[in-house]
Design an enzyme around this catalytic site. Structure first.
Site, short mmCIF file in Angstrom:
data_model
loop_
_atom_site.label_atom_id
_atom_site.label_comp_id
_atom_site.label_asym_id
_atom_site.label_seq_id
_atom_site.Cartn_x
_atom_site.Cartn_y
_atom_site.Cartn_z
N ASP A 175 0.79 -1.33 -0.29
CA ASP A 175 -0.02 -0.05 -0.02
C ASP A 175 0.95 1.26 -0.03
O ASP A 175 2.22 1.25 -0.47
CB ASP A 175 -0.83 -0.01 1.36
N HIS A 215 -3.46 6.06 3.58
CA HIS A 215 -4.29 4.97 2.97
C HIS A 215 -3.93 3.59 3.69
O HIS A 215 -4.73 2.73 4.25
CB HIS A 215 -4.44 4.69 1.43
N SER A 407 -11.26 -0.33 -1.06
CA SER A 407 -10.02 -0.65 -0.01
C SER A 407 -10.17 -1.13 1.44
O SER A 407 -9.29 -1.53 2.06
CB SER A 407 -9.35 0.77 -0.31
#
Length: 591
Positions: A175, A215, A407
């Site tokens: 990620d 994220h 996600s």
């Protein structure tokens, strides 16, 4: 995963291919997310194999047979290129060149099977001397970690009573990086196996794995935030997590060479499962009839197969464009590193890594068993579903925030897979895929013509929503079993009933009828809970007991031998006071 269509509609904002980066404001409205800029001081990088950066430098995958590629590497140097990194185990070389004719020339070299550009933009100069990401100052959080709706939705909170996962199970988070100093992540963070694969070459300097956005840290918390009385708890708070930063700073692009590096790293470092909440930039879909994109497909596919061969299962997000992946027609988001154009595509074009063979593809649920409005779908593409709307988790600097997207659904599935691996030592990736399917709870299609298939497997939810409690081995006891997983709100001073229709059971109910109750409610002393038989007979299960305790998660035994088994049974909950509310989360009957 961010394409122009939904990106504009939901203000996802960032140009890169994060599969669900919609942060949600305190009011609940989706707000634009500006991509993080490179942060932190410049640091001396390991000596690069490449020459000094020049304008016009592009990256290529040069694909050969696995094994010794020394001859091809020599040819790269002889034809205006440099070898940036090399993965002999899968026959993939990452080459850089500023020569416009490099790819065409290399395609004629003996031993070269494919050559493809991985970008339509220049390789950043940062690739040759990467700055370390910032190590943010950490906030402190008051004590308390209430169970979140997404965790109770997949019964993770019930699974923790059985196991929180094994520390011998390693999970890789491919990620934007992870804030390893975060108070809720540090107890489970595995620095020894963390790395940056930005630009396509392992950077093992301490801290190179840190987050260049938010994220990856958010994903990490959903998987394995510690059960430490602070903030949040992950699905598998007993397992170990490693950061593999595959995003580049400043734009959070995930180019093919970065993903390849990440998958090879995962295989070599014993990750049992990896989380992949992105698509491989710059192409939302890679088409095999394009010479560059065909090489990207082959290179990433080889890396995924290598990782799986080493025992690692890859789990990936389906994407956030509300797009039917089984009926592809157009792509208007690619290439996202330069100027996107609208092109006609077919199902031969693949969203990678999520559509690669062996990868578990995850769709997002909204509240309960609905389809999240943004979630991609597709018959034969979606494997399982998990909560992906308004998920609250960790963000850098010891903080917490809410995001929505596939996600956010994917790490729930990764957490369940980690629990499965914890309770099934030696399980293979193929067996993990099978168990993820069999433990999922079926969800029937809603009234939506786009949803095709059966409750057992359809284009919106695949095999269904994952169930952490089933994953850790708590299966329904022997006997006829019926359940209602729907949510029923319990408001102040009101009564609510959740029904179950029982059929196919001969005669009367047993003297030991099992009534499993899962009620989420603060101050359960407000509640009277009854089982109502088909003939209206009321059996009291709990009568304003428990005082200020939260939640009733318990199995009651009722002598219902005077009742005919078949018919409509109800769980009735009466709230008798102000100030505290909740819901019937689920309940079941075992005859």
């Amino acid at each position: 995963m961010l394409a122009a269509t939904l990106g504009a509609a939901l203000a996802f904002g960032a140009p890169a291919a994060l599969a669900g980066t919609a942060p949600v404001s305190p009011s609940g409205q989706v707000v634009p997310a500006a991509p993080a800029k490179a942060a932190g001081q410049a640091a001396a990088a390991p000596t690069s194999q490449s020459a000094t950066w020049v304008a016009g430098t592009r990256a290529y995958l040069v694909i050969t047979a696995p094994g010794d590629s020394s001859a091809v590497r020599s040819a790269i140097a002889a034809n205006g290129g440099t070898v940036f990194s090399n993965f002999d185990s899968i026959g993939v070389i990452v080459a850089h060149s500023a020569s416009a004719g490099f790819a065409a020339t290399m395609r004629g070299v003996s031993g070269v099977q494919q050559v493809g550009a991985t970008r339509t933009s220049d390789v950043p100069a940062d690739a040759y001397n990467p700055a370390l990401p910032a190590n943010p100052a950490q906030s402190t959080t008051p004590a308390g970690e209430p169970v979140r709706a997404d965790m109770s939705q997949i019964k993770a909170d019930q699974a923790w009573a059985v196991t929180t996962g094994s520390p011998s199970v390693k999970v890789g988070i491919l990620d934007t990086g992870v804030d390893d100093q975060h108070q809720d992540l540090a107890p489970n963070f595995n620095a020894a196996d963390s790395v940056s694969c930005a630009y396509g070459k392992p950077d093992t300097r301490a801290g190179a794995w840190r987050d260049v956005d938010s994220h990856g840290t958010h994903v990490a918390g959903t998987i394995a935030a510690a059960k430490n009385g602070k903030g949040v708890v992950g699905v598998a708070p007993g397992v170990k997590i490693s950061a593999v930063r595959v995003a580049e700073p400043g734009n959070s692009f995930f180019f093919a060479e970065n993903t390849i590096c990440g998958f090879v790293w995962a295989g070599d470092h014993g990750f049992k499962v990896t989380n992949n909440s992105y698509y491989t930039d710059p192409w939302q879909f890679n088409c095999p009839d394009n010479i560059d994109q065909a090489a990207i497909i082959e290179g990433v596919k080889r890396a995924q197969e290598y990782a799986e061969g080493k025992g690692s299962l890859q789990v990936a997000a389906a994407g956030n464009e509300n797009y039917d992946l089984a009926h592809k027609t157009t792509d208007s988001a690619s290439p996202n590193d330069s100027t996107p154009v609208t092109r006609t595509i077919t199902n031969a074009c693949l969203d990678i890594p999520t559509e690669l063979p062996g990868v578990v593809t995850v769709a997002a649920n909204g509240t309960g068993t609905t389809k999240a409005s943004f979630s991609n779908f597709g018959s034969g593409v979606i494997d399982v579903a998990a909560p992906g709307s308004d998920v609250y988790s960790t963000v850098p600097g010891g903080k917490y925030g809410t995001k929505s997207g596939t996600s956010m659904a994917t790490p729930h599935v990764v957490g369940v897979a980690a629990l499965l691996a914890s309770t099934n030592p030696g399980i293979t990736p193929a067996q993990l895929r099978d168990k993820l399917a069999t433990q999922a709870n079926d969800i029937a299609c809603p009234s939506d013509s786009r949803c095709t298939g059966t409750a057992a497997n359809n284009s919106f939810f695949g095999e269904g929503q994952v169930d952490a409690l089933k994953a850790v081995g708590s299966t329904p006891p022997p006997g006829k079993y019926f359940e209602n997983l729907g949510d029923f709100a319990i408001n102040d001073n009101s009564t609510v009933e959740s029904p179950i229709t029982v059929s196919g059971v001969s005669g009367n109910a047993p003297a030991t009828l099992k009534v499993g109750v899962d009620i989420k409610h603060t101050y359960i002393g407000d509640l009277k809970v009854d089982l109502v038989a088909p003939d209206g007979t009321v059996y009291t299960l709990s009568n304003r007991a428990g005082g200020s305790t939260d939640n009733i998660v318990q199995t009651f035994t009722v002598n219902a031998s005077s009742e005919v088994a078949n018919g409509l049974w109800k769980l009735r909950v009466n709230d008798n006071a102000n100030a505290d509310t909740g819901k019937i989360d689920a309940w079941n009957l075992t005859f």
